[in-house]
Motif scaffolding. Structure first.
Motif, PDB file in Angstrom:
ATOM      1  N   LYS A   1       2.822   2.034  -5.140  1.00 35.85           N
ATOM      2  CA  LYS A   1       3.431   1.370  -6.319  1.00 35.85           C
ATOM      3  C   LYS A   1       2.514   1.243  -7.852  1.00 35.85           C
ATOM      4  O   LYS A   1       3.046   2.033  -8.839  1.00 35.85           O
ATOM      5  N   THR A   2       1.276   1.037  -7.652  1.00 34.59           N
ATOM      6  CA  THR A   2       0.301   1.026  -8.561  1.00 34.59           C
ATOM      7  C   THR A   2       0.105   2.250  -9.138  1.00 34.59           C
ATOM      8  O   THR A   2       0.003   2.521 -10.379  1.00 34.59           O
ATOM      9  N   THR A   3      -0.248   3.147  -8.048  1.00 32.72           N
ATOM     10  CA  THR A   3      -0.070   4.656  -8.490  1.00 32.72           C
ATOM     11  C   THR A   3       0.823   5.240  -9.230  1.00 32.72           C
ATOM     12  O   THR A   3       0.539   5.961 -10.127  1.00 32.72           O
TER      13      THR A   3
ATOM     14  N   ALA B   1       2.649  10.153  -5.631  1.00 37.28           N
ATOM     15  CA  ALA B   1       2.843   9.021  -6.666  1.00 37.28           C
ATOM     16  C   ALA B   1       1.671   9.520  -7.819  1.00 37.28           C
ATOM     17  O   ALA B   1       1.496   8.751  -8.678  1.00 37.28           O
TER      18      ALA B   1
ATOM     19  N   GLY C   1       0.779  -1.253   0.251  1.00 36.32           N
ATOM     20  CA  GLY C   1       0.023   0.057   0.135  1.00 36.32           C
ATOM     21  C   GLY C   1       0.691   1.219   0.014  1.00 36.32           C
ATOM     22  O   GLY C   1       0.294   2.127   0.469  1.00 36.32           O
TER      23      GLY C   1
ATOM     24  N   ASN D   1       6.559   8.881  -0.129  1.00 36.74           N
ATOM     25  CA  ASN D   1       5.382   9.287  -0.639  1.00 36.74           C
ATOM     26  C   ASN D   1       4.664  10.421   0.242  1.00 36.74           C
ATOM     27  O   ASN D   1       4.267   9.947   1.432  1.00 36.74           O
TER      28      ASN D   1
HETATM   29  N1  GTP Z   1      -2.601  11.102  -0.672  1.00 37.47           N
HETATM   30  C1  GTP Z   1      -1.825  10.150  -1.562  1.00 37.47           C
HETATM   31  N2  GTP Z   1      -2.427   9.023  -1.752  1.00 37.47           N
HETATM   32  C2  GTP Z   1      -1.697   8.177  -2.446  1.00 37.47           C
HETATM   33  C3  GTP Z   1      -0.611   8.403  -3.099  1.00 37.47           C
HETATM   34  N3  GTP Z   1       0.044   7.447  -3.818  1.00 37.47           N
HETATM   35  C4  GTP Z   1      -1.102   6.458  -3.485  1.00 37.47           C
HETATM   36  N4  GTP Z   1      -2.128   6.758  -2.832  1.00 37.47           N
HETATM   37  C5  GTP Z   1      -3.280   6.186  -2.527  1.00 37.47           C
HETATM   38  O1  GTP Z   1      -2.868   5.299  -1.719  1.00 37.47           O
HETATM   39  C6  GTP Z   1      -3.428   3.943  -1.784  1.00 37.47           C
HETATM   40  C7  GTP Z   1      -2.558   2.606  -2.166  1.00 37.47           C
HETATM   41  O2  GTP Z   1      -1.838   2.920  -3.311  1.00 37.47           O
HETATM   42  P1  GTP Z   1      -1.413   1.952  -4.375  1.00 37.47           P
HETATM   43  O3  GTP Z   1      -0.875   2.535  -5.603  1.00 37.47           O
HETATM   44  O4  GTP Z   1      -2.581   0.927  -4.619  1.00 37.47           O
HETATM   45  O5  GTP Z   1      -0.463   1.134  -3.525  1.00 37.47           O
HETATM   46  P2  GTP Z   1       0.350  -0.265  -3.829  1.00 37.47           P
HETATM   47  O6  GTP Z   1       1.695   0.005  -3.410  1.00 37.47           O
HETATM   48  O7  GTP Z   1       0.364  -0.606  -5.032  1.00 37.47           O
HETATM   49  O8  GTP Z   1      -0.400  -1.319  -2.984  1.00 37.47           O
HETATM   50  P3  GTP Z   1      -0.274  -3.019  -3.030  1.00 37.47           P
HETATM   51  O9  GTP Z   1      -0.176  -3.221  -4.420  1.00 37.47           O
HETATM   52  O10 GTP Z   1      -1.531  -3.367  -2.211  1.00 37.47           O
HETATM   53  O11 GTP Z   1       1.113  -3.226  -2.028  1.00 37.47           O
HETATM   54  C8  GTP Z   1      -4.641   4.229  -2.974  1.00 37.47           C
HETATM   55  O12 GTP Z   1      -5.773   4.562  -2.282  1.00 37.47           O
HETATM   56  C9  GTP Z   1      -3.960   5.477  -3.444  1.00 37.47           C
HETATM   57  O13 GTP Z   1      -5.115   6.401  -4.194  1.00 37.47           O
HETATM   58  C10 GTP Z   1       0.042   9.850  -2.895  1.00 37.47           C
HETATM   59  O14 GTP Z   1       1.128  10.141  -3.361  1.00 37.47           O
HETATM   60  N5  GTP Z   1      -0.821  10.646  -1.915  1.00 37.47           N
END
Ligand code: GTP
Ligand code: MG
Lengths: 120, 186
Positions: B18-20, B159, B15, B129
Motif C-alpha cells: 500500500k505505502t509503496t 506497486a 505488507g 502485486n
Molecule cells: N517485488 C516487489 N516488492 C514490493 C512491491 N510492492 C511492495 N514491495 C515491497 O514489499 C514490502 C511491503 O511494502 P509496503 O508498501 O510497505 O506495504 P504496506 O501494505 O504499506 O505494509 P503495511 O502498511 O505494513 O501493511 C516493501 O519492502 C516493499 O519494497 C512490488 O510490487 N514488488
C-alpha cells in the motif's frame, strides 16, 4: 454514513473508537463536514489574539492544504487538527474547499480526475 | 470552481504494498498522520486522558496528486491492522473508490478489504502485486479465492512502478464512472 450500507456489520468497531478531545469547550467539530482531505486556506486577519497552537496551523495555511497534511506536518492527531481548524473556520481565520465527503456522483469531476491521471 | 478534494483509498492486507503504491504515484513523499483512539467503552473526553493506557494511535500514510488548479486527489493507505475499522470508515466516506492490493503469497490477507468495500457498495479494483514476477494462480483462481464479483476489475501491477500504479488508478476511476447512475435516473 455511506450510501447503501445499513451499518449492520460485525466489523464496524473492532474494539476501538475515536478519542474525543476537549478543545475550547468542544469535543467534535461543529462543522461535521470536515474530512481529513478537506482543504483550507488562511484569510488575511488580525491574528494577535490567537494562541500559538492556532498560529502554527495558520502558518501552514498560506496556500491550500488538507487537514491530513496539517496533521502530518505538525505531528498532531487528526481529531485535534479538525477541532482546531473548525474553530479557525468559525472565527473567520480560514476558508474551506469542498469536503470530499459526499459520494462523488459528478461525472464531470470524475472525468477531470481520469484525464488528470492519464496525463501523469 | 471551488477548491475540491477527492479521495482514493489504497487498501489490502498487511505488507501488500500500500505505502509503496502511494509513494510511486504521489507528487510528494508519502506523509504520515495519526489518529488517537480509545478502547470501546472507555470514556475519555479530556486532554488529560491522552496519556492514559486506554488510548492508542493509528498511523496512516497518504500522498497527493494535483489534478488541476482546483482539484487535488489524495491517496490514503489504510492502516495495516484490521482492528482499526473506524479509520476505514473515515477514509472511505465520499471516496471515488478503492484499490485493494493482493499479495498472491497470502491471498487471504486481502479478503477483509474486499468484503469491506463489497458490503458498502464502494467501487474498487483488485490489484495483484507481482512480488515474484510469475503469479502462481490464474485470474479465475484469484477471483474465486477473494469472492470477487464478476464486474470487479482485476489488474496486475508492480506497486514500485509509477506507470503500473497509475494504470491501476485509471482502471478504478473508469470503473467508478461505469457505476454512476444514468443521467435519466438522477
Ligand atoms: N517485488 C516487489 N516488492 C514490493 C512491491 N510492492 C511492495 N514491495 C515491497 O514489499 C514490502 C511491503 O511494502 P509496503 O508498501 O510497505 O506495504 P504496506 O501494505 O504499506 O505494509 P503495511 O502498511 O505494513 O501493511 C516493501 O519492502 C516493499 O519494497 C512490488 O510490487 N514488488
Ligand atoms: Mg504501509
Amino acid at each position: 454514513m455511506i450510501d447503501g450500507w445499513d451499518g449492520d456489520d460485525e466489523t464496524a468497531t473492532g474494539g476501538f473508537l475515536p478519542l474525543y478531545i476537549l478543545v475550547n469547550g468542544r469535543t467534535t467539530p461543529r462543522n461535521s463536514s470536515l474530512d481529513l482531505a478537506t482543504q483550507v486556506i488562511a484569510i488575511a486577519a488580525d491574528v494577535r489574539r490567537l494562541e500559538p497552537e492556532y498560529l502554527q496551523i495558520l502558518d501552514r495555511c498560506k496556500d491550500w492544504i488538507s487537514i491530513a497534511e496539517i496533521g502530518a506536518y505538525l505531528h498532531t492527531p487528526l481529531t485535534i487538527v479538525k477541532v482546531m481548524v473548525d474553530v479557525l473556520l468559525e472565527q473567520g481565520y480560514l476558508d474551506s474547499g469542498s469536503p470530499a465527503q459526499q459520494k462523488v456522483i459528478d461525472p464531470g469531476l470524475l472525468g477531470a480526475v481520469l484525464a488528470g491521471l492519464e496525463r501523469l | 470552481m471551488k477548491r475540491t478534494s477527492v479521495k482514493i483509498v489504497v487498501a489490502g492486507g498487511f505488507g501488500t504494498g500500500k505505502t509503496t503504491l502511494v509513494g510511486s504515484v504521489s507528487e510528494i513523499a508519502p506523509l504520515t498522520t495519526e489518529e488517537l483512539l480509545t478502547e470501546a467503552g472507555v470514556g475519555v473526553d479530556d486532554v488529560t486522558g491522552v496519556e492514559s493506557k486506554t488510548t492508542t494511535t493509528v498511523a496512516l500514510d497518504f500522498g497527493r496528486i494535483t489534478i488541476s488548479p482546483d482539484v487535488v486527489l489524495y491517496l490514503f493507505g489504510t492502516p495495516g491492522q484490521d482492528r482499526f475499522w473506524f479509520m476505514w470508515d473515515e477514509l472511505a466516506q465520499g471516496a471515488i473508490g478503492a484499490i485493494v492490493l493482493v499479495d498472491t503469497r497470502r491471498l487471504d490477507t486481502s479478503f477483509a478489504a474486499v468484503d469491506y468495500f463489497e458490503r458498502r457498495r464502494i467501487p474498487f479494483v483488485a490489484a495483484v502485486n507481482r512480488f515474484f514476477g510469475e503469479c502462481p494462480y490464474t485470474e479465475d483462481e484469484i477471483r474465486g479465492a477473494l469472492e470477487l464479483g464478476a464486474d470487479v476489475p482485476l489488474v496486475w501491477l508492480d506497486a514500485r512502478d509509477r506507470s503500473s500504479s497509475k494504470a491501476a488508478l485509471v482502471a478504478l476511476v473508469r470503473h467508478a464512472m461505469s457505476r454512476l447512475p444514468l443521467p435519466s435516473a438522477l
